[in-house]
Design an enzyme around this catalytic site. Sequence first.
Site, mmCIF file in Angstrom:
data_model
loop_
_atom_site.group_PDB
_atom_site.id
_atom_site.type_symbol
_atom_site.label_atom_id
_atom_site.label_comp_id
_atom_site.label_asym_id
_atom_site.label_seq_id
_atom_site.Cartn_x
_atom_site.Cartn_y
_atom_site.Cartn_z
ATOM 1 N N SER A 164 0.971 -1.401 -0.097
ATOM 2 C CA SER A 164 0.191 0.102 0.029
ATOM 3 C C SER A 164 0.830 1.200 0.026
ATOM 4 C CB SER A 164 -0.943 -0.221 1.255
ATOM 5 O OG SER A 164 -1.959 -1.039 1.079
ATOM 6 N N ASP A 175 -8.826 -4.553 2.630
ATOM 7 C CA ASP A 175 -7.622 -5.067 2.329
ATOM 8 C C ASP A 175 -7.307 -5.880 3.550
ATOM 9 O OD1 ASP A 175 -4.819 -4.976 1.425
ATOM 10 O OD2 ASP A 175 -4.206 -4.476 3.786
#
Length: 375
Positions: free
Chosen positions: A82, A253
Site C-alpha cells: 500500500s 484489504d
Amino acid sequence: MNRYTFVFQALLLVAWSISAMGTPGDSVKERPLNIILMIGDGMGVSQLSIPYYFSNHEPVFSRFKHIGLAGTSSATHPVTQSSAAATAISTGVKTYNPALGVGPDTLPRRNIVEIVSDLGYQTGVIATSSVTDATPAGFYAHVPDRYMHREIAMDLLESEIDFFAGGGLKYFIDTTGRDLFREHGMTVNFSKLQKIEDRDPELRYGFLLAMDRMPAMLEGRGDFLADASEIAMDFLSRKDSGFFLMVEGSQVDWAGHGNNTDYMITEMNDFEEAVKRVLEFAEQDGNTLVIVTADHETGGFTLAAAGDYQTGTDYGTIEPSFATTNHSAALVPVLAYGRGAENFAGFYENTDLFCKMVELLDPNQKASRLTVPAY
Ligand SMILES: [Zn+2]
C-alpha cells in the site's frame, strides 16, 4: 450577391463557427473545483462486484460513466504494498515497496496535497485504519519505511492537511505532556464525529476516534466513513478555493488478508455507502470530480460458482473464495464521475492518476513523472 460573394461569405461563416467552438482538446470548462479521491484498499474488480450480489439496492458504482484500469506494480516488485502504491498515486513516482512519500533514492517527493495547498486548496484525509497507515500517510508523510508511525504522525502535524479523520491517537501522545495538536494549530475531537461549526479559515481540524485502527464494521463501526466524508466536504468547502480530499476504505484489504468473506462484504458495502454520499455531494455541487480506485487487489478474491467443475457446478450459488492471503498484481478499477472524468478512461499506470489530477487542479503544472521535482 453574386455566386462568388455567397461562397466567400459561407466560408467565413464556417471559419467563424470553428473558431467559436474552441481548439480541439480544450477542456477548460471541464476542470473541477474539487477532487475527491476514494481508495478501497485491496479492492479489485471482484470486491467492486460485491454490492451487485450482496446488497438490496442499485449499486452506486453503476452511476460512474468513465471507467479505467490501472497498473499497480512498484519500482521494485510486480506486487506492490500500500505504501508504494499510495506514493505512486500521490506523487507520480514509483518507489520501493515500504517507501512512503519518498522515491527509490529515499529522498522526499512532492505530493498532490503539497502542490495544491500551495495553490490555496483545502486538503483532507480520512481512513478506517490509523491515519498514520500507509494509504492516508502517502498523502502527507515522507519516510523511508511505512512502519515509522511516530515519524509519520509528526509529519501529519507539520503537513498542509486541513482535515483528518480515523484512528491512531496513540502515535500522537507526547510523554512530556505537551499538546502537539495545539502547538500545530489543530483542534482534534477524540470522542465523536460532529459537524464542524467553526468556519475560521485558518482552523485545522481532526477526529481521532481510536487509539490505533478504527473498529471493523462487524465490530460496530457504523456510518463513520460516510459521515466523516460528509463532515469533511462541508468543512473543506468553507473557502471557495476548492479542495482535495482522500477517503480510504482501509479494511477491505484486511478482510482480504484474513480471507474473511463476511468482513469483506461488510467493508465493501460500507465503502459503497461512503461513495454514495460523496456522489450525492458531487451531483449537487456540479463542480467536483470523484475518483474511486484501489491501491492493489488483496486476497485473489473471486465470486465463484459453488461446487466443483469436475463433479458438478452450482451456477445458482456464489461461493466467494480467496486464492491467497497476500496482495496480487491484478490491475485495479478506476471509476470517475464529474468534471474531467473523461480523462480517467482507459488503461494506464497508478502514477498517471497523480498526473491527471494535478493537471486538472493546476493546468500550468503539466505534471509528469519526468518533471516532478524532488525536494
Ligand atoms: Zn494489505
